[in-house]
Scaffold this active site. Structure first.
Site, PDB file in Angstrom:
ATOM      1  N   GLY A 108    -111.552  20.916 -22.689  1.00 11.43           N
ATOM      2  CA  GLY A 108    -110.423  19.985 -22.826  1.00 11.43           C
ATOM      3  C   GLY A 108    -110.851  18.531 -22.901  1.00 11.43           C
ATOM      4  O   GLY A 108    -110.017  17.646 -23.128  1.00 11.43           O
ATOM      5  N   ASP A 111    -113.537  15.433 -18.736  1.00 14.29           N
ATOM      6  CA  ASP A 111    -114.585  14.960 -17.832  1.00 14.29           C
ATOM      7  C   ASP A 111    -114.458  13.443 -17.633  1.00 14.29           C
ATOM      8  O   ASP A 111    -114.411  12.686 -18.605  1.00 14.29           O
ATOM      9  CB  ASP A 111    -115.968  15.294 -18.401  1.00 14.29           C
ATOM     10  CG  ASP A 111    -117.067  15.095 -17.381  1.00 14.29           C
ATOM     11  OD1 ASP A 111    -117.574  16.096 -16.860  1.00 14.29           O
ATOM     12  OD2 ASP A 111    -117.406  13.917 -17.087  1.00 14.29           O
ATOM     13  N   SER A 116    -118.962  15.852 -21.426  1.00 12.81           N
ATOM     14  CA  SER A 116    -118.858  16.959 -22.385  1.00 12.81           C
ATOM     15  C   SER A 116    -119.048  16.491 -23.829  1.00 12.81           C
ATOM     16  O   SER A 116    -119.098  17.311 -24.736  1.00 12.81           O
ATOM     17  CB  SER A 116    -117.510  17.661 -22.236  1.00 12.81           C
ATOM     18  OG  SER A 116    -116.450  16.735 -22.362  1.00 12.81           O
ATOM     19  N   TYR A 476    -113.732  15.467 -10.146  1.00 12.26           N
ATOM     20  CA  TYR A 476    -113.506  14.025 -10.271  1.00 12.26           C
ATOM     21  C   TYR A 476    -114.874  13.365 -10.416  1.00 12.26           C
ATOM     22  O   TYR A 476    -115.290  12.533  -9.608  1.00 12.26           O
ATOM     23  CB  TYR A 476    -112.722  13.476  -9.075  1.00 12.26           C
ATOM     24  CG  TYR A 476    -111.282  13.947  -9.029  1.00 12.26           C
ATOM     25  CD1 TYR A 476    -110.649  14.403 -10.181  1.00 12.26           C
ATOM     26  CD2 TYR A 476    -110.541  13.918  -7.855  1.00 12.26           C
ATOM     27  CE1 TYR A 476    -109.326  14.832 -10.159  1.00 12.26           C
ATOM     28  CE2 TYR A 476    -109.210  14.341  -7.824  1.00 12.26           C
ATOM     29  CZ  TYR A 476    -108.617  14.802  -8.978  1.00 12.26           C
ATOM     30  OH  TYR A 476    -107.303  15.211  -8.950  1.00 12.26           O
TER      31      TYR A 476
HETATM   32  C1  LIG Z   1    -105.543  13.215 -16.947  1.00 13.28           C
HETATM   33  C2  LIG Z   1    -106.319  14.133 -16.041  1.00 13.28           C
HETATM   34  C3  LIG Z   1    -105.654  14.870 -15.074  1.00 13.28           C
HETATM   35  C4  LIG Z   1    -106.339  15.734 -14.225  1.00 13.28           C
HETATM   36  N1  LIG Z   1    -105.648  16.447 -13.287  1.00 13.28           N
HETATM   37  C5  LIG Z   1    -106.309  17.306 -12.478  1.00 13.28           C
HETATM   38  C6  LIG Z   1    -105.616  18.085 -11.508  1.00 13.28           C
HETATM   39  O1  LIG Z   1    -104.396  18.000 -11.369  1.00 13.28           O
HETATM   40  N2  LIG Z   1    -106.335  18.925 -10.731  1.00 13.28           N
HETATM   41  C7  LIG Z   1    -107.692  19.044 -10.847  1.00 13.28           C
HETATM   42  O2  LIG Z   1    -108.293  19.841 -10.124  1.00 13.28           O
HETATM   43  N3  LIG Z   1    -108.376  18.296 -11.748  1.00 13.28           N
HETATM   44  C8  LIG Z   1    -107.715  17.450 -12.563  1.00 13.28           C
HETATM   45  N4  LIG Z   1    -108.413  16.715 -13.481  1.00 13.28           N
HETATM   46  C9  LIG Z   1    -109.875  16.847 -13.534  1.00 13.28           C
HETATM   47  C10 LIG Z   1    -110.288  18.052 -14.361  1.00 13.28           C
HETATM   48  O3  LIG Z   1    -110.132  19.232 -13.584  1.00 13.28           O
HETATM   49  C11 LIG Z   1    -111.760  17.941 -14.761  1.00 13.28           C
HETATM   50  O4  LIG Z   1    -111.970  16.772 -15.494  1.00 13.28           O
HETATM   51  C12 LIG Z   1    -112.212  19.168 -15.561  1.00 13.28           C
HETATM   52  O5  LIG Z   1    -113.603  19.320 -15.478  1.00 13.28           O
HETATM   53  C13 LIG Z   1    -111.771  19.044 -16.991  1.00 13.28           C
HETATM   54  O6  LIG Z   1    -112.042  20.186 -17.731  1.00 13.28           O
HETATM   55  P1  LIG Z   1    -112.011  20.063 -19.340  1.00 13.28           P
HETATM   56  O7  LIG Z   1    -112.397  21.352 -19.879  1.00 13.28           O
HETATM   57  O8  LIG Z   1    -110.737  19.444 -19.761  1.00 13.28           O
HETATM   58  O9  LIG Z   1    -113.121  18.943 -19.561  1.00 13.28           O
HETATM   59  P2  LIG Z   1    -114.492  18.912 -20.386  1.00 13.28           P
HETATM   60  O10 LIG Z   1    -114.816  17.458 -20.432  1.00 13.28           O
HETATM   61  O11 LIG Z   1    -114.384  19.638 -21.654  1.00 13.28           O
HETATM   62  O12 LIG Z   1    -115.501  19.673 -19.434  1.00 13.28           O
HETATM   63  C14 LIG Z   1    -115.830  19.230 -18.133  1.00 13.28           C
HETATM   64  C15 LIG Z   1    -117.229  19.743 -17.774  1.00 13.28           C
HETATM   65  O13 LIG Z   1    -117.271  21.177 -17.872  1.00 13.28           O
HETATM   66  C16 LIG Z   1    -118.189  21.587 -18.900  1.00 13.28           C
HETATM   67  N5  LIG Z   1    -117.566  22.692 -19.631  1.00 13.28           N
HETATM   68  C17 LIG Z   1    -116.408  22.660 -20.356  1.00 13.28           C
HETATM   69  N6  LIG Z   1    -116.133  23.861 -20.862  1.00 13.28           N
HETATM   70  C18 LIG Z   1    -117.113  24.695 -20.451  1.00 13.28           C
HETATM   71  C19 LIG Z   1    -117.384  26.087 -20.662  1.00 13.28           C
HETATM   72  N7  LIG Z   1    -116.557  26.848 -21.397  1.00 13.28           N
HETATM   73  N8  LIG Z   1    -118.492  26.635 -20.121  1.00 13.28           N
HETATM   74  C20 LIG Z   1    -119.325  25.874 -19.373  1.00 13.28           C
HETATM   75  N9  LIG Z   1    -119.121  24.558 -19.136  1.00 13.28           N
HETATM   76  C21 LIG Z   1    -118.028  23.967 -19.660  1.00 13.28           C
HETATM   77  C22 LIG Z   1    -118.417  20.348 -19.736  1.00 13.28           C
HETATM   78  O14 LIG Z   1    -119.658  20.361 -20.407  1.00 13.28           O
HETATM   79  C23 LIG Z   1    -118.307  19.241 -18.709  1.00 13.28           C
HETATM   80  O15 LIG Z   1    -119.521  19.132 -18.000  1.00 13.28           O
HETATM   81  C24 LIG Z   1    -107.744  15.846 -14.340  1.00 13.28           C
HETATM   82  C25 LIG Z   1    -108.412  15.105 -15.312  1.00 13.28           C
HETATM   83  C26 LIG Z   1    -107.726  14.238 -16.149  1.00 13.28           C
HETATM   84  C27 LIG Z   1    -108.471  13.430 -17.170  1.00 13.28           C
END
Ligand SMILES: Cc1cc2nc3c(=O)[nH]c(=O)nc-3n(C[C@H](O)[C@H](O)[C@H](O)COP(=O)(O)OP(=O)(O)OC[C@H]3O[C@@H](n4cnc5c(N)ncnc54)[C@H](O)[C@@H]3O)c2cc1C
Ligand SMILES: *[C@@H]1O[C@H](CO)[C@@H](O)[C@H](O)[C@H]1NC(C)=O
Ligand SMILES: *[C@@H]1O[C@H](CO)[C@@H](O)[C@H](O)[C@H]1NC(C)=O
Ligand SMILES: *[C@@H]1O[C@H](CO)[C@@H](O)[C@H](O)[C@H]1NC(C)=O
Ligand SMILES: *[C@@H]1O[C@H](CO)[C@@H](O)[C@H](O)[C@H]1NC(C)=O
Ligand SMILES: *[C@@H]1O[C@H](CO)[C@@H](O)[C@H](O)[C@H]1NC(C)=O
Ligand SMILES: *[C@@H]1O[C@H](CO)[C@@H](O)[C@H](O)[C@H]1NC(C)=O
Ligand SMILES: *[C@@H]1O[C@H](CO)[C@@H](O)[C@H](O)[C@H]1NC(C)=O
Ligand SMILES: *[C@@H]1O[C@H](CO)[C@@H](O)[C@H](O)[C@H]1NC(C)=O
Ligand SMILES: *[C@@H]1O[C@H](CO)[C@@H](O)[C@H](O)[C@H]1NC(C)=O
Length: 535
Positions: A108, A111, A116, A476
């Site tokens: 998504g 990060d 990512s 975070y």
């Molecule tokens: C607006 C906003 C609201 C949020 N609200 C919450 C909340 O309510 N509760 C909460 O707990 N957190 C919340 N977060 C934090 C969120 O949980 C983390 O940022 C999470 O890591 C995001 O996952 P992503 O896949 O969207 O991000 P990405 O940036 O795609 O991935 C995050 C990390 O995981 C790795 N990764 C992604 N996909 C995979 C995969 N398939 N296999 C292995 N590694 C992978 C990436 O390389 C990177 O290191 C929020 C963040 C934002 C920006």
């Protein structure tokens, strides 16, 4: 080294290194592309973007959630691959190793430090945006979700099947399950059910050798590690199997707002004594921000505390509970709204009450800004005087939008052992603080001013929060608390600085798992668990 776009000299230096590596690695990345082609019987060229493709920038920018990393000086990937098939991921993993490219996995893109899609190495982004299948089995209360989906899509597909099934994960629907589940994942159901990662029962992962593993074939150690040990560390998660939870047909929400003039300080102070002890059906978090109030026609800046709450039941059961445990809040029936659980998801994301559930399918957040965040755990109530020091910092005219979010623990969170999954923050925590600063002004000067403000707030809070380690939440992500050696041969000592904060005593087991499954440290970023062999 902290933030990539932070110091003018550093970002210039990175720019130079990057431009240089672009030239020297042009050959490697050509070989990488040829390798991808040869690995796949059916060509994957339509899924590959390099800067010569006109849609490269839009694909890259689409999932950038923190605009701090949407600048021209942010290092960019040489290649973006958007697999539609597991074989594409296997090929990308094999070919990157063969041709000396680092990979970054993106789901998504939320990060907080852009890990990512940002790296100072020659790197490839594996963007999982096309892996979007969700299969909900309502009868057995389970679902298989591919890692490229957002949690909003998961909520939507669950609600399609049943209005009394739910899942305890992010408040924000655009968060990707790939990263979110990899770091724990919490939301308004945390006190009742724990974290998203507490409800993962199987997974599909491609490891460093390109093998497709499930829970049985990966073994319990690796299955333990991927449920909270942080993303981009053990392999590429393709899909998760989750167990769903029950939601009552009617839940109640409220958002009671009090300014300093309306006794906010006393209420926030009092909340700390009850928040983690309330009935587990009741979750009351606090969002603190700075607002302009107009009293008697005069405009005045003040602090507003929003008591933002989900109750798993109707108003009639809620009111006596609050009267018993937190009467100071002054909650009245008129503050409360009854709705279904899925409607509450929209409510907490700020959508108007008549919005269509379809908004959950939108992957783009309503607003994207520059931000920097940090986290803390609180084990003893902060005295009123301590809270007043926070308000003082919020009044700083030099900063744009400061926010603190206090999320209560207790309930189910206290019942799960610290070593059940890598996420260790359980019993003994009253609440978690998320520190946030947002701004819109572009450029290094504004960035520096806002980051320096949040660092000062973080220092100020030191006496009031958890110590040795000063714990933090890996989702975070905060590179200020320490980073790995970029060469990949990080020492245990170096990594344990941030590792113990995120994982406490689980850090050592994570290192052992990493050593067993990826001894050459192929899957890595600034804060990924290092293997023993690289010390
Ligand atoms: C607006 C906003 C609201 C949020 N609200 C919450 C909340 O309510 N509760 C909460 O707990 N957190 C919340 N977060 C934090 C969120 O949980 C983390 O940022 C999470 O890591 C995001 O996952 P992503 O896949 O969207 O991000 P990405 O940036 O795609 O991935 C995050 C990390 O995981 C790795 N990764 C992604 N996909 C995979 C995969 N398939 N296999 C292995 N590694 C992978 C990436 O390389 C990177 O290191 C929020 C963040 C934002 C920006
Ligand atoms: C990007 O450009 C290359 C070379 O022209 C082409 O082979 C490839 O299909 C393009 N990628 C996409 C997604 O169109
Ligand atoms: C990211 O930057 C590009 C190029 O400056 C810009 O066109 C785009 O609007 C930015 N994205 C967002 C969400 O502001
Ligand atoms: C993925 O690739 C394999 C092997 O090439 C093929 O058998 C399968 O049908 C493909 N699956 C999808 C969903 O395209
Ligand atoms: C639910 O699980 C039971 C027992 O394992 C199985 O027999 C049944 O087919 C499952 N139902 C569905 C819809 O998968
Ligand atoms: C604030 O608290 C005091 C007592 O602590 C009380 O007298 C007063 O009415 C409260 N004010 C508001 C606006 O609730
Ligand atoms: C509050 O008032 C100040 C000064 O008048 C103004 O700059 C600021 O934009 C206002 N903030 C909000 C949230 O309205
Ligand atoms: C603004 O609020 C502060 C803090 O409560 C108060 O001390 C001050 O008198 C208020 N100023 C005006 C002009 O209302
Ligand atoms: C919701 O209500 C508002 C105001 O009443 C209206 O402007 C809007 O169009 C409505 N939205 C939907 C999706 O019905
Ligand atoms: C480890 O990193 C250092 C830089 O800190 C570098 O000089 C050294 O060559 C690296 N060693 C290995 C084995 O990669």
């Amino acid at each position: 080294m902290t933030s990539l776009s932070f110091f003018p000299m550093l970002s210039f230096l990175f720019f130079l290194i990057f431009s240089f590596s672009w030239v020297t690695s042009a050959h490697t990345h050509e070989s990488f592309l040829q390798c991808l082609d040869s690995q796949n019987s059916h060509s994957i060229s339509k899924l590959i973007y390099t800067p010569i493709n006109s849609s490269y920038s839009s694909i890259l920018q689409f999932s950038i959630q923190n605009l701090r990393f949407n600048t021209s000086s942010t290092p960019k990937p040489l290649v973006i691959v958007t697999p539609t098939n597991i074989s594409h991921i296997q090929a990308a993993i094999i070919c990157s190793q063969k041709h000396g490219m680092q990979i970054r996995i993106r789901s998504g893109g939320h990060d907080y430090e852009g890990l990512s899609y940002v790296s100072t190495f020659s790197f490839v982004v594996i963007d999982l945006i096309n892996l979007r299948t969700i299969n909900v089995n309502a009868e057995n209360k389970t679902a298989w979700v591919q890692s490229g989906v957002t949690i909003g899509e998961v909520y939507y597909r669950i609600a399609e099947k049943s209005r009394t099934l739910a899942f305890p994960a992010s408040v924000c629907p655009t968060v990707g399950v790939g990263g979110h589940f990899s770091g724990g994942g919490y939301g308004m159901l945390m006190r009742k059910y724990g974290l998203a990662a507490d409800h993962i029962i199987d997974a599909q992962l491609v490891d460093v050798k390109g093998r497709i593993l499930d829970r049985e074939s990966m073994g319990e150690d690796l299955f333990w590690a991927i449920r909270g040990g942080g993303g981009n560390t053990f392999g590429v998660v393709i899909a998760w199997k989750i167990s769903l939870v029950s939601a009552p047909p009617t839940v109640t929400v409220f958002n009671v707002q009090r300014t300093l003039e309306q006794n906010a300080s006393k209420l926030v102070h009092r909340w700390q004594f009850v928040a983690d002890k309330l009935h587990e059906d009741l979750f009351i978090r606090i969002i603190l921000n700075r607002v302009n109030s107009t009293e008697e026609g005069k405009s005045n800046t003040t602090i507003q505390a929003s008591f933002n709450s989900l109750f798993l039941g109707g108003i009639d059961r809620l009111l006596p509970l609050i009267q018993d445990s937190f009467p100071e809040l002054g909650l009245v029936k008129e503050d409360c709204i009854e709705m279904s659980w899925i409607q509450s998801v929209l409510y907490f994301d700020g959508f108007p009450s008549n919005s269509s559930l379809d908004v959950l399918l939108d992957r783009t957040p309503s607003t994207r800004r520059n931000f920097k965040a940090k986290s803390d755990y609180v084990k003893e109530p902060i005295p009123e005087l301590g809270l007043e020091g926070i308000w003082e910092r919020f009044f700083d005219k030099d900063i744009n939008t400061p926010i603190l979010i206090f999320s209560p623990y207790g309930g189910k969170m206290s019942e799960i052992s610290e070593s059940s999954i890598p996420f260790p923050h359980r019993a003994g925590n009253i609440y978690k603080i998320q520190h946030l600063i947002y701004w819109d002004e572009e450029g290094i000067v504004a960035t520096k001013r806002h980051i320096s403000w949040i660092r000062r707030l973080y220092s100020y809070l030191a006496p009031y929060v958890s110590k040795t380690p000063r714990a933090a939440y890996v989702n975070y992500r905060d590179l200020d608390i320490g980073i790995n050696n970029h060469a990949g041969n990080t020492s245990y000592r170096q990594a344990s600085i941030w590792g113990l904060k995120y994982f406490k005593n689980n850090f050592d087991r994570l290192v052992r798992v990493k050593t067993a499954v990826d001894p050459a440290n192929f899957f890595r970023n600034e804060q990924s668990i290092p293997p023993l062999s690289s010390w």
